[in-house]
Design an enzyme around this catalytic site. Structure first.
Site, PDB file in Angstrom:
ATOM      1  N   ARG A 166      65.593  62.361  15.084  1.00  0.00           N
ATOM      2  CA  ARG A 166      64.327  62.080  15.755  1.00  0.00           C
ATOM      3  C   ARG A 166      63.818  63.293  16.532  1.00  0.00           C
ATOM      4  NH1 ARG A 166      66.052  56.543  18.713  1.00  0.00           N
ATOM      5  NH2 ARG A 166      63.923  56.622  19.532  1.00  0.00           N
ATOM      6  N   LEU A 186      74.596  54.051  14.882  1.00  0.00           N
ATOM      7  CA  LEU A 186      73.179  54.200  14.569  1.00  0.00           C
ATOM      8  C   LEU A 186      72.401  53.760  15.811  1.00  0.00           C
ATOM      9  CD1 LEU A 186      72.881  52.582  10.995  1.00  0.00           C
ATOM     10  CD2 LEU A 186      72.890  55.025  11.534  1.00  0.00           C
ATOM     11  N   ASP A 187      71.265  54.405  16.070  1.00  0.00           N
ATOM     12  CA  ASP A 187      70.409  53.961  17.164  1.00  0.00           C
ATOM     13  C   ASP A 187      70.001  52.512  16.928  1.00  0.00           C
ATOM     14  OD1 ASP A 187      70.505  56.518  18.195  1.00  0.00           O
ATOM     15  OD2 ASP A 187      68.566  57.116  17.368  1.00  0.00           O
ATOM     16  N   ARG A 188      69.696  51.830  18.016  1.00  0.00           N
ATOM     17  CA  ARG A 188      69.333  50.411  17.925  1.00  0.00           C
ATOM     18  C   ARG A 188      68.171  50.174  16.958  1.00  0.00           C
ATOM     19  NH1 ARG A 188      67.639  46.518  23.061  1.00  0.00           N
ATOM     20  NH2 ARG A 188      67.294  44.633  21.859  1.00  0.00           N
TER      21      ARG A 188
END
Length: 314
Positions: free
Chosen positions: A245, A143-145
């Site tokens: 995104r 997962l992205d930060r």
């Protein structure tokens, strides 16, 4: 930095769970902190022996193989994060499910999945500190930060292989909730647009829609409409970097709180309403259990911050 570790010959009998793993990948896991170039050098020189014979990097281990690993001297790696650190300790309460082969954690926003790029530690290092008895802990996906929510970790290599195969077969169902700018159209059920990853000189990664990018698809449905925003559910069919995104941006409805892909004016407007982070949350996860073959389902509720934000909009 001091010299460390692996400074004695190691003799290891390969367990059944490791059968089929390439020797180079096995050594990279075993010798954490050792540069890849050094691992391939000791293989090339024949210093690593399997059943007293030289092997090539692509050799696949068999249960019962007897491995000799030569002494290696490397710089001391960063120490494991202390379990007394608030971020590490709080991760324990974020565990949604755990058994002998998997862990599912509700990853907090702002915490990377692993250390590196100036970060001393991430989720995987924190879990290794919390579970020192676990011989094997590896991320199944990422997962992205700044994204929160369901993150799956394997505690056995056989489980990791099983779950990776499910990801390849697209039988793992991951659903996200995102708050986007404006009114997402009712009849916009998917975005199919190829994505290309670019790395800037600063090391920052940016992704864009490009004809020469990798095929990518995300499916969507509307959950709730607000005055200037829409809460949507996003289900990625492929797993590209920043996919949800960038697909939202491509559709004309960037995710609020996104400092890379959403305009500052929108972020500032919604920051005044209480949104100080990316509103992207891995809400649910389902897959087949690697051992029991049972259908597993986990939900990570929205954080109080995100729930409060939605109440403010209402």
């Amino acid at each position: 930095m001091t010299d460390k570790a692996f400074d004695k010959v190691q003799f290891i009998t390969i367990e059944p769970d490791l059968e089929g793993q390439r020797i180079d990948n096995f050594l990279r896991t075993l010798l954490k902190g050792v540069p890849k170039s050094l691992i391939y050098r000791i293989l090339r020189k024949g210093e690593v022996r399997i059943n007293k014979k030289r092997v090539k990097p692509e050799y696949k281990l068999k249960a019962g193989d007897f491995a000799r690993i030569p002494p290696i001297r490397v710089a001391e790696p960063n120490a494991a994060p202390s379990t007394k650190l608030n971020k590490v300790a709080s991760l324990e309460s974020n565990i949604l499910f755990e058994d002998e082969v998997i862990i599912v954690v509700n990853k907090p926003s702002g915490m990377a999945v692993h250390g590196g790029s100036g970060l001393s530690f991430g989720v995987i290092e924190a879990l290794r500190a919390l579970r020192p008895q676990a011989k094997f802990l590896e991320l199944v996906h990422r997962l992205d930060r700044d994204t929160s929510g369901c993150l799956l970790i394997a505690k056995k290599r056989s489980a990791l292989k099983h779950l990776h195969e499910q990801l390849r077969q697209k039988t793992v169902d991951k659903r996200y909730q995102a708050l986007v700018i404006g009114h997402w159209p009712e009849n916009r059920f998917k975005v199919k647009a190829p994505l290309r990853k670019n790395t800037l000189k600063s090391g920052e990664r940016l992704v864009c829609v490009a004809e020469d990018g990798k095929p990518s698809e995300t499916r969507y449905r509307v959950l709730q409409r607000y005055d200037k925003a829409t809460l949507i559910e996003a289900s990625p069919i492929t797993g590209r970097t920043h996919q949800i995104r960038v697909h939202c941006l491509h559709a004309g409805h960037a995710i609020l709180g996104d400092k890379k892909y959403c305009e500052d004016d929108y972020n500032e407007e919604f920051a005044k309403k209480g949104l100080e982070r990316l509103f992207l949350h891995a809400f649910s996860l389902s897959y087949i259990h690697p051992v029991s073959t049972e259908k597993m389902f986990h939900e990570a509720p929205l954080s109080e911050e995100l729930q409060s934000m939605l109440k403010n909009l209402s």
